[in-house]
Write an enzyme that holds these catalytic residues in place. Structure first.
Site, PDB file in Angstrom:
ATOM      1  N   ASP A  32      -0.341   5.161   0.747  1.00 37.91           N
ATOM      2  CA  ASP A  32      -0.672   6.162   1.756  1.00 37.91           C
ATOM      3  C   ASP A  32      -0.871   5.506   3.125  1.00 37.91           C
ATOM      4  O   ASP A  32      -1.699   4.595   3.286  1.00 37.91           O
ATOM      5  CB  ASP A  32      -1.947   6.913   1.363  1.00 37.91           C
ATOM      6  CG  ASP A  32      -1.806   7.618   0.017  1.00 37.91           C
ATOM      7  OD1 ASP A  32      -0.722   7.537  -0.583  1.00 37.91           O
ATOM      8  OD2 ASP A  32      -2.794   8.221  -0.443  1.00 37.91           O
TER       9      ASP A  32
ATOM     10  N   ASP B 288       0.841  -1.189   0.000  1.00 38.66           N
ATOM     11  CA  ASP B 288       0.000   0.000   0.000  1.00 38.66           C
ATOM     12  C   ASP B 288       0.880   1.246   0.000  1.00 38.66           C
ATOM     13  O   ASP B 288       2.060   1.187   0.380  1.00 38.66           O
ATOM     14  CB  ASP B 288      -0.906  -0.030   1.233  1.00 38.66           C
ATOM     15  CG  ASP B 288      -1.804   1.178   1.322  1.00 38.66           C
ATOM     16  OD1 ASP B 288      -2.408   1.545   0.305  1.00 38.66           O
ATOM     17  OD2 ASP B 288      -1.888   1.771   2.426  1.00 38.66           O
TER      18      ASP B 288
END
Length: 375
Positions: free
Chosen positions: A10, A8
């Site tokens: 953010d 991932d």
């Protein structure tokens, strides 16, 4: 097969601001430890895949021109530290769109679900439960970047705990977990004569140590010595044609254990590679071991008795020869003494100690122990 780390963006690689939108260089900041951990994970045989939801990217609420400068700055900073993503998967939909491409949906991951990748040996790393649900949907293992108590609560509320292998707020712990994750395996071998399951953790961290059952009590005792003196976690479940004789069970247990050792060593990065002599009452045993990838076997031990316990002494040599070939190692064994029980046990204990030395990590180094750079 290939393996991947689906990471991932953010909140995982870069910090996520209160408005959950990194649309300027001023908002760009790396999560502590992320850069050094990602660098440590390169060279382990994983494809690095960035996988991120970017709500409404390309719409008026999140124009393209505000996204790419910060994104490219992040990528260039990582490249400067030797970290480059092999692929980038960016979903632009809003949550209410319920798009199949939006995590935890797998619509973006088509190239990874066609059989070319070993997803069971791959990981999804993220700071949200959706990342762990993605791991479940892919058949991968999830790692949640969050404080332990908070993360466990999130997983419990979402019913996703079974898909999560680790909860931590430390990128350093994530890197170390994935590195040593290579060193834990389960190997199954089925033939017309035997059904064998071996579970092995070279770092001794398994919750299964001591579960050894082969139908041969003396072999169980010797395998327990390998676990104890080798500092490994080991479970063996073997069912063989003992009504005929002990040969197939001894041979196939050795083959399966050797394959487990070879698989658990992975790239062999950072291991000592070489390994031990020990006395046991009237006996002494010497075991020389090299996990260099070349197979060679030497045996210098004689037994006077036909059996020790319920195991024919002639099968000890065959056991270690089979293990040597399956583990792809160089193995030399010699033993002297009068008591055959002590002699056999000294050999197994010396092998265990040699194994412990050879597979041990050398400090914090993860270099391949060969001038060739590969084993």
């Amino acid at each position: 097969m290939k393996k991947a780390l689906f990471i991932d963006r953010d909140g995982t690689v870069i910090a996520e601001p209160a408005d959950e939108q990194i649309d300027s260089l001023e908002k760009l900041a790396f999560v502590p430890g992320a850069i050094s951990a990602l660098k440590a994970l390169t060279g382990l045989g994983f494809d690095l895949v960035l996988a991120t939801n970017q709500d409404g990217l390309g719409t008026a609420s999140f124009p393209e021109e505000t996204f790419w400068p910060a994104h490219e700055k992040m990528l260039s900073t990582l490249r400067g530290e030797g970290v480059a993503f092999d692929d980038q998967l960016i979903d632009r939909s809003f949550p209410h769109d319920n798009a199949p491409t939006r995590k935890p949906g797998t619509g973006m991951f088509g190239r990874y679900t066609g059989g070319e990748y070993d997803l069971a040996a791959s990981y999804v790393i993220g700071d949200r439960v959706t990342d762990i649900l993605l791991a479940r949907n892919l058949g991968a293992r999830g790692i949640l970047l969050a404080p332990a108590a908070e993360g466990l609560r999130m997983l419990d509320e979402a019913g996703a705990a079974d898909a999560c292998a680790l909860v931590t707020d430390s990128w350093a712990e994530i890197a170390e977990f994935i590195r040593r994750g290579e060193r834990r395996v389960e190997i199954r071998r089925e033939t017309r004569e035997t059904q064998i399951i071996v579970r092995l953790d070279l770092d001794g961290r398994g919750d299964f140590n001591g579960e050894i059952s082969t139908g041969l009590r003396f072999l169980d005792h010797m395998l327990a010595q390998i676990a104890h003196h080798g500092g490994v976690a080991l479970a063996v479940d073997a069912k063989g044609d003992l009504d005929i004789d002990e040969h197939h069970t001894m041979e196939d247990v050795a083959i399966t254990l050797g394959e487990a050792i070879d698989r658990a060593l992975g790239s062999k990065a950072g291991i000592a590679r070489y390994g031990f002599a020990l006395p046991m009452d009237d006996c002494r045993a010497l075991v020389l071991l090299d996990f260099g990838g070349r197979i060679d076997f030497e045996w210098d031990a004689e037994f006077r008795r036909e059996r020790v316990g319920d195991v024919p002494t002639e099968l000890f040599r065959h056991f270690f020869h089979s293990l040597c070939c399956s583990a792809r190692c160089n193995l030399q064994i010699s033993a002297r003494g009068d008591n055959d029980h002590h002699k056999a046990e000294a050999i197994f204990k010396a092998f265990a100690r040699a194994l412990r030395m050879a597979v041990g990590r050398q400090g914090f180094g993860y270099d391949i122990p060969s001038s060739k750079g590969v084993l």
